[in-house]
Write an enzyme that holds these catalytic residues in place. Structure first.
Site, PDB file in Angstrom:
ATOM      1  N   ILE A   1     -36.219  31.974 -29.208  1.00  0.00           N
ATOM      2  CA  ILE A   1     -37.539  31.736 -28.615  1.00  0.00           C
ATOM      3  C   ILE A   1     -38.389  33.015 -28.569  1.00  0.00           C
ATOM      4  O   ILE A   1     -39.615  32.957 -28.481  1.00  0.00           O
ATOM      5  CB  ILE A   1     -37.379  31.106 -27.203  1.00  0.00           C
ATOM      6  CG1 ILE A   1     -38.617  30.322 -26.820  1.00  0.00           C
ATOM      7  CG2 ILE A   1     -37.044  32.139 -26.154  1.00  0.00           C
ATOM      8  CD1 ILE A   1     -38.418  29.381 -25.654  1.00  0.00           C
TER       9      ILE A   1
ATOM     10  N   HIS B   1     -23.139  34.087 -28.440  1.00  0.00           N
ATOM     11  CA  HIS B   1     -24.098  33.713 -29.486  1.00  0.00           C
ATOM     12  C   HIS B   1     -24.189  34.826 -30.511  1.00  0.00           C
ATOM     13  O   HIS B   1     -24.012  35.996 -30.186  1.00  0.00           O
ATOM     14  CB  HIS B   1     -25.480  33.406 -28.894  1.00  0.00           C
ATOM     15  CG  HIS B   1     -26.020  34.501 -28.027  1.00  0.00           C
ATOM     16  ND1 HIS B   1     -25.616  34.682 -26.728  1.00  0.00           N
ATOM     17  CD2 HIS B   1     -26.926  35.481 -28.280  1.00  0.00           C
ATOM     18  CE1 HIS B   1     -26.252  35.726 -26.205  1.00  0.00           C
ATOM     19  NE2 HIS B   1     -27.050  36.235 -27.127  1.00  0.00           N
ATOM     20  N   PHE B   2     -24.472  34.439 -31.725  1.00  0.00           N
ATOM     21  CA  PHE B   2     -24.665  35.380 -32.828  1.00  0.00           C
ATOM     22  C   PHE B   2     -26.133  35.322 -33.226  1.00  0.00           C
ATOM     23  O   PHE B   2     -26.658  34.248 -33.512  1.00  0.00           O
ATOM     24  CB  PHE B   2     -23.817  34.978 -34.041  1.00  0.00           C
ATOM     25  CG  PHE B   2     -22.330  35.038 -33.788  1.00  0.00           C
ATOM     26  CD1 PHE B   2     -21.689  34.028 -33.090  1.00  0.00           C
ATOM     27  CD2 PHE B   2     -21.580  36.097 -34.263  1.00  0.00           C
ATOM     28  CE1 PHE B   2     -20.317  34.076 -32.859  1.00  0.00           C
ATOM     29  CE2 PHE B   2     -20.212  36.154 -34.041  1.00  0.00           C
ATOM     30  CZ  PHE B   2     -19.577  35.146 -33.332  1.00  0.00           C
ATOM     31  N   HIS B   3     -26.771  36.480 -33.242  1.00  0.00           N
ATOM     32  CA  HIS B   3     -28.149  36.538 -33.746  1.00  0.00           C
ATOM     33  C   HIS B   3     -28.085  36.696 -35.271  1.00  0.00           C
ATOM     34  O   HIS B   3     -27.305  37.504 -35.777  1.00  0.00           O
ATOM     35  CB  HIS B   3     -28.880  37.782 -33.218  1.00  0.00           C
ATOM     36  CG  HIS B   3     -29.038  37.845 -31.735  1.00  0.00           C
ATOM     37  ND1 HIS B   3     -30.231  37.576 -31.112  1.00  0.00           N
ATOM     38  CD2 HIS B   3     -28.183  38.172 -30.744  1.00  0.00           C
ATOM     39  CE1 HIS B   3     -30.101  37.739 -29.804  1.00  0.00           C
ATOM     40  NE2 HIS B   3     -28.862  38.111 -29.550  1.00  0.00           N
TER      41      HIS B   3
HETATM   42  P1  5GP Z   1     -28.788  38.499 -25.921  1.00  0.00           P
HETATM   43  O1  5GP Z   1     -29.519  39.732 -25.457  1.00  0.00           O
HETATM   44  O2  5GP Z   1     -28.082  37.806 -24.782  1.00  0.00           O
HETATM   45  O3  5GP Z   1     -27.875  38.801 -27.065  1.00  0.00           O
HETATM   46  O4  5GP Z   1     -29.898  37.535 -26.501  1.00  0.00           O
HETATM   47  C1  5GP Z   1     -30.268  36.337 -25.914  1.00  0.00           C
HETATM   48  C2  5GP Z   1     -31.316  35.723 -26.810  1.00  0.00           C
HETATM   49  O5  5GP Z   1     -31.530  34.379 -26.391  1.00  0.00           O
HETATM   50  C3  5GP Z   1     -32.669  36.418 -26.765  1.00  0.00           C
HETATM   51  O6  5GP Z   1     -33.017  36.860 -28.069  1.00  0.00           O
HETATM   52  C4  5GP Z   1     -33.619  35.378 -26.229  1.00  0.00           C
HETATM   53  O7  5GP Z   1     -34.901  35.418 -26.830  1.00  0.00           O
HETATM   54  C5  5GP Z   1     -32.895  34.079 -26.541  1.00  0.00           C
HETATM   55  N1  5GP Z   1     -33.194  32.994 -25.604  1.00  0.00           N
HETATM   56  C6  5GP Z   1     -33.107  33.046 -24.257  1.00  0.00           C
HETATM   57  N2  5GP Z   1     -33.445  31.866 -23.717  1.00  0.00           N
HETATM   58  C7  5GP Z   1     -33.740  31.034 -24.755  1.00  0.00           C
HETATM   59  C8  5GP Z   1     -34.166  29.670 -24.832  1.00  0.00           C
HETATM   60  O8  5GP Z   1     -34.334  28.974 -23.835  1.00  0.00           O
HETATM   61  N3  5GP Z   1     -34.360  29.162 -26.066  1.00  0.00           N
HETATM   62  C9  5GP Z   1     -34.159  29.896 -27.204  1.00  0.00           C
HETATM   63  N4  5GP Z   1     -34.381  29.286 -28.358  1.00  0.00           N
HETATM   64  N5  5GP Z   1     -33.778  31.177 -27.155  1.00  0.00           N
HETATM   65  C10 5GP Z   1     -33.569  31.754 -25.959  1.00  0.00           C
END
Ligand code: 5GP
Length: 196
Positions: A89, A157-159
């Site tokens: 998002i 999660h994997f980006h």
């Molecule tokens: P982290 O820092 O935990 O590796 O990344 C979490 C990711 O999840 C972030 O890039 C953030 O933009 C994404 N994210 C958080 N909430 C949502 C959501 O409700 N929907 C989507 N599609 N992405 C989300």
């Protein structure tokens, strides 16, 4: 007098009906509460490590579990029995996507082998499709574990982050050290031992 008697009779019948209805509603309310308690007990059942057998921890359902359950919308790219993938998002670049196991665990090493394997397979498919759809041949796969390691959503999660020609994508600070021979030998030995 007969008319007055009729009215009084009807009022009595209505009063009884109202009492009846109140009683029924109270009974229904009680049954609902009992059912709710039973459901809460079942939902709260955990294994020895505090995990539910299906991997979802509903008391603290993560934002990604809520997406998996269809409670929160997403731009879905892929889904199978173990994994879902959707667009981030707040993307770092066009095509930034997340590959998420349906099993809700905070960190990678807590995943079951089946969920981890499914993530690997889905990552390859999603990455291939993102390359084809966005035209970005270069990309990073990023997977954060723990708040100190930049994890914001405590559900593995994997980006998949495309690196585009305009420079958008993942920026990396990489303060590399140097691995000494003795240190490397000892470290590799202890990790191998932990895997045995
Ligand atoms: P982290 O820092 O935990 O590796 O990344 C979490 C990711 O999840 C972030 O890039 C953030 O933009 C994404 N994210 C958080 N909430 C949502 C959501 O409700 N929907 C989507 N599609 N992405 C989300």
């Amino acid at each position: 007098r007969r008319q007055a008697g009729d009215v009084a009779g009807r009022a009595k019948v209505l009063g009884e009906r109202a009492r009846d209805l109140r009683g029924k509603l109270a009974g229904r309310h009680e049954r609902r509460q009992q059912l709710g308690q039973r459901q809460r007990v079942q939902v709260g059942r955990r294994d020895g490590r505090g995990h539910r057998p299906d991997g979802i921890q509903p008391a603290m359902a993560s934002i990604f579990t809520r997406i998996i359950q269809g409670e929160i919308p997403c731009h879905r790219l892929y889904e199978d029995e173990h994994v879902i993938a959707f667009l981030d998002i707040m993307p770092l670049s066009r095509g930034h996507a997340l590959v998420v196991p349906k099993e809700e665990r905070a960190k990678l090493h807590e995943l079951s082998p089946a969920a981890a394997a499914a993530c690997g397979a889905a990552l390859q498919r999603v990455a291939k499709a993102i390359v084809a759809a966005t035209g970005a041949e270069d990309y990073n796969v990023l997977q954060n574990n723990g708040a100190a390691a930049h994890q914001a959503v405590m559900h593995v999660h994997f980006h998949v982050i495309p690196k585009h020609a305009d420079g958008t994508g993942l920026g990396i600070g990489w303060n590399a050290g140097k691995l000494g021979t003795d240190e490397g030998k000892a470290l590799a030995e202890s990790v191998r031992a932990a895997m045995a």
